[in-house]
Scaffold this active site. Structure first.
Site, mmCIF file in Angstrom:
data_model
loop_
_atom_site.group_PDB
_atom_site.id
_atom_site.type_symbol
_atom_site.label_atom_id
_atom_site.label_comp_id
_atom_site.label_asym_id
_atom_site.label_seq_id
_atom_site.Cartn_x
_atom_site.Cartn_y
_atom_site.Cartn_z
ATOM 1 N N ASP A 1 -2.497 6.475 -3.410
ATOM 2 C CA ASP A 1 -1.340 5.821 -2.787
ATOM 3 C C ASP A 1 -0.799 4.694 -3.667
ATOM 4 O O ASP A 1 -1.262 4.491 -4.800
ATOM 5 C CB ASP A 1 -1.713 5.294 -1.392
ATOM 6 C CG ASP A 1 -2.592 4.067 -1.461
ATOM 7 O OD1 ASP A 1 -3.355 3.942 -2.433
ATOM 8 O OD2 ASP A 1 -2.519 3.215 -0.556
ATOM 9 N N ASP B 1 -1.069 1.465 -4.018
ATOM 10 C CA ASP B 1 -1.914 0.453 -4.662
ATOM 11 C C ASP B 1 -3.275 0.996 -5.082
ATOM 12 O O ASP B 1 -4.149 0.233 -5.497
ATOM 13 C CB ASP B 1 -2.093 -0.755 -3.741
ATOM 14 C CG ASP B 1 -2.820 -0.402 -2.468
ATOM 15 O OD1 ASP B 1 -2.684 0.745 -2.013
ATOM 16 O OD2 ASP B 1 -3.522 -1.262 -1.922
ATOM 17 N N LYS C 1 -11.468 -0.165 -0.418
ATOM 18 C CA LYS C 1 -11.564 1.273 -0.620
ATOM 19 C C LYS C 1 -11.035 1.572 -2.015
ATOM 20 O O LYS C 1 -10.335 0.755 -2.609
ATOM 21 C CB LYS C 1 -10.823 2.037 0.463
ATOM 22 C CG LYS C 1 -9.382 1.655 0.629
ATOM 23 C CD LYS C 1 -8.844 2.246 1.918
ATOM 24 C CE LYS C 1 -7.654 1.450 2.382
ATOM 25 N NZ LYS C 1 -7.344 1.611 3.768
ATOM 26 N N ASP D 1 -5.827 2.495 -3.445
ATOM 27 C CA ASP D 1 -7.085 2.454 -2.695
ATOM 28 C C ASP D 1 -7.293 3.701 -1.844
ATOM 29 O O ASP D 1 -8.384 3.936 -1.349
ATOM 30 C CB ASP D 1 -7.220 1.162 -1.864
ATOM 31 C CG ASP D 1 -6.081 0.955 -0.901
ATOM 32 O OD1 ASP D 1 -5.156 1.792 -0.873
ATOM 33 O OD2 ASP D 1 -6.106 -0.058 -0.174
ATOM 34 N N ARG D 2 -6.248 4.518 -1.688
ATOM 35 C CA ARG D 2 -6.408 5.757 -0.914
ATOM 36 C C ARG D 2 -6.420 6.968 -1.837
ATOM 37 O O ARG D 2 -5.958 6.889 -2.969
ATOM 38 C CB ARG D 2 -5.249 5.929 0.058
ATOM 39 C CG ARG D 2 -5.182 4.863 1.102
ATOM 40 C CD ARG D 2 -4.055 5.175 2.054
ATOM 41 N NE ARG D 2 -4.038 4.219 3.136
ATOM 42 C CZ ARG D 2 -3.403 4.401 4.285
ATOM 43 N NH1 ARG D 2 -2.712 5.496 4.481
ATOM 44 N NH2 ARG D 2 -3.455 3.483 5.227
ATOM 45 N N SER E 1 0.799 -1.218 0.000
ATOM 46 C CA SER E 1 0.000 0.000 0.000
ATOM 47 C C SER E 1 0.838 1.277 0.000
ATOM 48 O O SER E 1 1.615 1.498 -0.915
ATOM 49 C CB SER E 1 -0.936 -0.041 1.205
ATOM 50 O OG SER E 1 -1.814 1.027 1.178
ATOM 51 N N HIS E 2 0.715 2.027 1.068
ATOM 52 C CA HIS E 2 1.355 3.333 1.157
ATOM 53 C C HIS E 2 2.758 3.267 1.753
ATOM 54 O O HIS E 2 3.380 4.295 1.962
ATOM 55 C CB HIS E 2 0.471 4.231 2.014
ATOM 56 C CG HIS E 2 0.090 3.554 3.307
ATOM 57 N ND1 HIS E 2 -0.821 2.529 3.344
ATOM 58 C CD2 HIS E 2 0.556 3.710 4.553
ATOM 59 C CE1 HIS E 2 -0.922 2.096 4.590
ATOM 60 N NE2 HIS E 2 -0.102 2.783 5.335
HETATM 61 C C1 G1P Z 1 -3.593 1.898 8.376
HETATM 62 C C2 G1P Z 1 -4.729 2.881 8.539
HETATM 63 C C3 G1P Z 1 -6.056 2.172 8.394
HETATM 64 C C4 G1P Z 1 -6.103 1.396 7.092
HETATM 65 C C5 G1P Z 1 -4.882 0.498 6.962
HETATM 66 C C6 G1P Z 1 -4.821 -0.182 5.614
HETATM 67 O O1 G1P Z 1 -3.646 0.926 9.386
HETATM 68 O O2 G1P Z 1 -4.661 3.538 9.787
HETATM 69 O O3 G1P Z 1 -7.089 3.114 8.462
HETATM 70 O O4 G1P Z 1 -7.255 0.606 7.030
HETATM 71 O O5 G1P Z 1 -3.692 1.267 7.134
HETATM 72 O O6 G1P Z 1 -4.705 0.724 4.555
HETATM 73 P P1 G1P Z 1 -2.750 0.961 10.711
HETATM 74 O O7 G1P Z 1 -1.317 1.098 10.266
HETATM 75 O O8 G1P Z 1 -3.179 2.185 11.467
HETATM 76 O O9 G1P Z 1 -3.060 -0.328 11.400
HETATM 77 ZN ZN ZN Z 2 -3.347 1.393 -0.157
#
Ligand code: G1P
Ligand code: ZN
Length: 543
Positions: free
Chosen positions: A277, A279, A376, A281-282, A113-114
């Site tokens: 981001d 992948d 998302k 989804d954000r 992801s991010h």
């Molecule tokens: C984080 C974000 C959460 C999101 C997740 C996956 O998780 O806070 O809202 O669903 O990434 O993208 P966290 O690192 O806080 O567990």
């Molecule tokens: Zn992501």
């Protein structure tokens, strides 16, 4: 084609977090590490023979070799068909859509992801079910359990599959189908939104910049915004997915996407700015010199949802994660619709979406979605905004401020302290919890404490429970502090603290959120003795 049985031994750290397994690239490169986990996923699922599996990832470093390994294991485990995004690329929402559209058994998505990518960055892998939803807790627990006792996996000796060409081939008893990564998803978006109205908006001279941050959404954004909607060439920047994201941090927020934010705050800024981001989804939304908080974005989407033909007559309710500020609650209350507050993690929204208890959901961490798919979806949210802008012809700032004036503004800010010692943080939490109950009714820095507690959740659809999802302090004026440990980090512990306060005074609607919430931050650091335990005086990331 010969199926080979490879003896292996378990890795103790293959435990699924908030979104599957996420580790440092070097961890994933250990012998059999990826194979162990993928076989454990297959072992946790029954009846996979002859079934269809979708495979794709965000294109980060290791994506290509990992996809080839997964193909070998999937062939050896006798899946009937593998649907793979061209060049191994699929955004998380596009993979989710493909799973459902093609009635697949599930999908494997490679993405952290991010989190940053590259040899020093992170790699991630997660399983989505036939609903295109992240595997529920029961499944991820089972996967972790299988990984703990794995002693062999099945693979086969086949050359790397050419993933650059769209088409089908048969290997053993498995059809390998390479598909265009963008096409199906783009078609779906055209079913949901009024592309014609958005085209007219662009024709009127409306200017947009979309920053794909050299991550997965570049090809999606160029196709949708520039080709289909007619935004001028160059609207999408950093459009090419790169293994290391070209050195950019693939997380769109005020800290990491700073260069982009500055562009949107310049005098010649375009009307609308958006980014996604790693992948896809954000998403982050900006107007000309205006930042939209994710909780406010969800409120705006909810306010105008009936303007989007796809949702007309299908607006059931909304969910937000507990740490997400409750701006949307006011909109929902006015529309007489239910609101659900869930633990962090998209999987908690899935059951509500499937049961149509909600139409929309969102998180403070820049994610929103709807029942259009069970992940998302960044581009979807951006199109939603474009559709609203096209219909109302108001500016991003106007759309936001109208809600603030009507309901008040819910100031919110999230602060993350990264790289902490897990044991120390647990000690700090335990020390706080010992005296937490005594805080009720007392005043700290002029703030009267109304309630303290731990957030436990029971899923209204499945009745499953999730305990200890975070601590909260509620004050007399309904301002709130909520904190929890991140479940997506790849090393150490990340403490996330979420602040929010509802402001109705029209003269105080335009302040800097972090400054406005500073008094709450002071209360938090004081009550948990943050500096004493962790030595930290400042968060690493504020969004
Ligand atoms: C984080 C974000 C959460 C999101 C997740 C996956 O998780 O806070 O809202 O669903 O990434 O993208 P966290 O690192 O806080 O567990
Ligand atoms: Zn992501």
């Amino acid at each position: 084609m010969e199926i080979k049985t490879i003896q292996t031994s378990p890795y103790t750290d293959q435990v699924c977090g908030t979104s599957g397994l996420r580790k440092k690239t070097s961890v994933f490169k250990q012998k059999n590490y990826l194979e162990n986990f993928v076989q454990s996923v297959f072992n946790a699922l029954s009846d996979i023979e002859g079934k269809t599996l979708v495979i794709g990832g965000d294109g980060r470093y290791f994506n290509d070799t990992a996809v080839q390994s997964i193909i070998r294991l999937a062939v050896a485990n006798q899946f009937g068909r593998l649907i793979i995004g061209q060049n191994g690329i699929l955004s998380t929402p596009a993979a989710s859509h493909l799973i459902v559209k093609r009635k697949a058994f599930g999908g494997i998505i490679l993405s952290a992801s991010h989190n940053p990518g590259g040899p020093e960055g992170d790699v991630g892998i997660k399983f989505d079910t036939a609903q295109g939803a992240p595997a529920p807790q029961a499944v991820t627990d089972k996967i972790s359990e299988k990984a703990k006792m794995i002693d062999h996996y099945w693979t086969c000796d086949i050359p790397d599959v050419n993933l650059s060409e769209i088409g089908e081939q048969l290997i053993g008893s498995t059809v390998i189908e390479v598909v265009d990564s963008v096409e199906d998803y783009a078609l779906y978006m055209q079913e949901i939104f009024d592309f014609h109205a958005i085209q007219k908006l662009f024709q009127s001279g409306f200017r947009m910049t979309y920053d794909a941050l050299n991550a997965v959404t570049g090809p999606y954004a160029v196709h949708i915004f520039e080709k289909l909607l007619g935004a001028p060439a160059g609207t999408v920047i950093h459009a090419k997915p790169l293994p290391d994201f070209g050195g950019l941090h693939p997380e769109p927020n005020l800290t990491y996407a700073h260069a982009f934010v500055e562009k949107m705050f310049a005098d010649d800024a375009p009307d609308f700015g958006a980014a996604s981001d790693g992948d896809g989804d954000r998403y982050m939304i900006l107007g000309k010199k205006f930042f939209v908080a994710p909780s406010d974005s969800l409120a705006v989407l909810m306010q105008y949802a009936d303007q989007i033909p796809f949702y007309a007559g299908r607006i059931y309710g909304v969910a937000r994660s507990m740490p997400t500020a409750d701006a949307v609650d006011f909109v929902a209350a006015q529309k007489n619709l239910p609101v659900f507050a869930t633990p962090t993690g998209w999987k908690y929204f899935s059951s509500l979406l499937n049961a149509r208890k909600i139409s929309f959901c969102g998180e403070e961490s820049f994610g929103s979605g709807s029942f259009h798919l069970c992940e998302k979806d960044g581009i979807w949210a951006i199109l939603f905004w474009l559709n609203i802008l096209a219909v109302t012809r108001k500016s991003v700032q106007e759309l936001n401020e109208e809600l603030w004036h009507h309901f008040g503004r819910v100031y919110t800010s999230t602060q993350s302290y990264e790289g902490l010692e897990t044991a120390t943080v647990r000690e700090m939490f335990a020390a706080y919890e010992q005296h937490a109950a005594d805080l009720v009714g007392t005043k700290v820095n002029n703030h009267q404490i109304k309630e303290v507690g731990v957030f436990n959740y029971t899923d209204p659809v499945t009745q499953e429970t999730a305990k200890n999802q975070g601590d909260y302090i509620l004050f007399d004026d309904n301002s709130r502090i909520f904190w929890r440990l991140s479940g997506t980090g790849s090393s150490g512990a990340t403490l996330r603290v979420y602040y929010m306060k509802h402001e109705k005074n029209p003269a105080r609607l335009h302040e800097n959120a972090a400054d406005y919430l500073q008094p709450l931050q002071e209360i938090f650091t004081q009550l948990v003795q943050l500096e004493t335990y962790t030595g930290r005086t400042h968060p690493d990331v504020t969004t």
